[in-house]
Every structure is written in C-alpha cells, then in structure tokens.
Design a protein around this motif. Structure first.
Motif, mmCIF file in Angstrom:
data_model
loop_
_atom_site.group_PDB
_atom_site.id
_atom_site.type_symbol
_atom_site.label_atom_id
_atom_site.label_comp_id
_atom_site.label_asym_id
_atom_site.label_seq_id
_atom_site.Cartn_x
_atom_site.Cartn_y
_atom_site.Cartn_z
ATOM 1 N N ALA A 2 -0.800 -85.215 -15.910
ATOM 2 C CA ALA A 2 -1.895 -85.465 -17.306
ATOM 3 C C ALA A 2 -2.719 -86.925 -17.331
ATOM 4 O O ALA A 2 -3.462 -87.112 -17.896
ATOM 5 N N LYS A 3 -1.003 -88.154 -17.476
ATOM 6 C CA LYS A 3 -1.285 -89.611 -17.361
ATOM 7 C C LYS A 3 -2.444 -89.765 -16.572
ATOM 8 O O LYS A 3 -3.261 -90.660 -16.787
ATOM 9 N N VAL A 6 -6.118 -88.874 -16.854
ATOM 10 C CA VAL A 6 -6.216 -89.460 -18.195
ATOM 11 C C VAL A 6 -6.881 -91.169 -17.662
ATOM 12 O O VAL A 6 -8.035 -91.653 -17.791
ATOM 13 N N ALA A 22 -11.338 -85.848 -24.369
ATOM 14 C CA ALA A 22 -10.029 -84.090 -24.060
ATOM 15 C C ALA A 22 -12.044 -83.240 -23.414
ATOM 16 O O ALA A 22 -11.590 -81.962 -23.083
ATOM 17 N N GLU A 25 -12.000 -83.352 -19.923
ATOM 18 C CA GLU A 25 -10.524 -83.589 -19.525
ATOM 19 C C GLU A 25 -10.502 -81.547 -19.869
ATOM 20 O O GLU A 25 -9.411 -81.138 -19.166
ATOM 21 N N SER A 31 -5.044 -82.209 -28.288
ATOM 22 C CA SER A 31 -2.973 -81.872 -26.940
ATOM 23 C C SER A 31 -3.340 -83.750 -26.637
ATOM 24 O O SER A 31 -2.247 -83.926 -25.743
ATOM 25 N N LEU A 32 -4.164 -84.282 -26.622
ATOM 26 C CA LEU A 32 -4.295 -85.860 -26.449
ATOM 27 C C LEU A 32 -3.825 -86.904 -27.085
ATOM 28 O O LEU A 32 -3.576 -88.491 -26.690
ATOM 29 N N LEU A 36 -2.860 -90.178 -25.352
ATOM 30 C CA LEU A 36 -3.092 -91.777 -26.048
ATOM 31 C C LEU A 36 -2.641 -92.470 -26.106
ATOM 32 O O LEU A 36 -2.269 -93.741 -25.903
#
Length: 120
Positions: A2-3, A6, A22, A25, A31-32, A36
C-alpha cells in the motif's frame, strides 16, 4: 504494498489531496490516514495547505522520497533483469516483451493519466 502504491501514485501524478489520493487508490480516505502519517514521519511525503482552499491539504512526494523511490525501483528492475536473463531463453524473453506491451495497453485503458505520464 500500500505504501509503495501511494508513493508511486504521487510520483506519477504529482501533488493531490488525501481524498483524491484515496479515490485513485480505490480506498476510503480513513484507510489512508495512518499510512500517510507513517510516510510523512519517514520523510517520504510532505503536506502543505492547498492554495485554492486553505481547509484542504496537498500531499506531495519529497525530494528524498522521490530519490528513495527511484533507487528502489532501479534495484528491483536490475534484480528482475538478472533473473529474466538467467532463466529465460531468447524466445521466452521475446514473448515476455510482447506480453508486457499488451499489459501496458490494458493499463492505459484503466488509467489514461498514468499511461500519458509513462509516455512523457
């Protein structure tokens, strides 16, 4: 993952709000939040007020984050190239190259903005 997604998104598309990020994605903004914050604390991202709307913030990849991303991608590409060279014969490498071109075409349909950025 996920990182990396992003970070890659910000690298390709440039600054955007957490909400826009978001949406792109395909996740809920909540969820972020933690992800973040971690990326910001680790120096990958910077946050600043949106000039058009001071209530919103814009996220951008820092110079250090961009350098770290490029270095990581290059290392991964080098490793992959070594494996492909060691494991695949010339015909298999040609087939893989054709498959990659097809996947790029499909990705271009799914995300036209990212496809345009790759062509630049």
């Amino acid at each position: 993952m996920a990182k990396l997604s992003v970070i890659g998104r910000l690298y390709r598309t440039g600054p955007m709000t957490p909400t826009e990020l978001a949406q792109r994605e395909g996740v809920m903004p909540q969820s972020l939040t933690r992800l973040l914050a971690e990326l910001e604390a680790d120096g990958w991202l910077a946050r600043k007020a949106d000039a058009a709307d001071g209530r919103r913030s814009l996220l951008r990849l820092t110079r250090s984050g961009a350098r770290r991303l490029v270095t990581a991608v290059q290392a991964g590409e080098a490793s992959l190239a070594e494996i492909i060279d060691a494991r695949l014969n010339p015909q298999q490498r040609a087939l893989l190259l054709e498959a990659c071109a097809l996947l790029d075409d499909i990705a271009g349909v799914l995300d036209p903005a990212a496809a345009a950025a790759r062509r630049e």
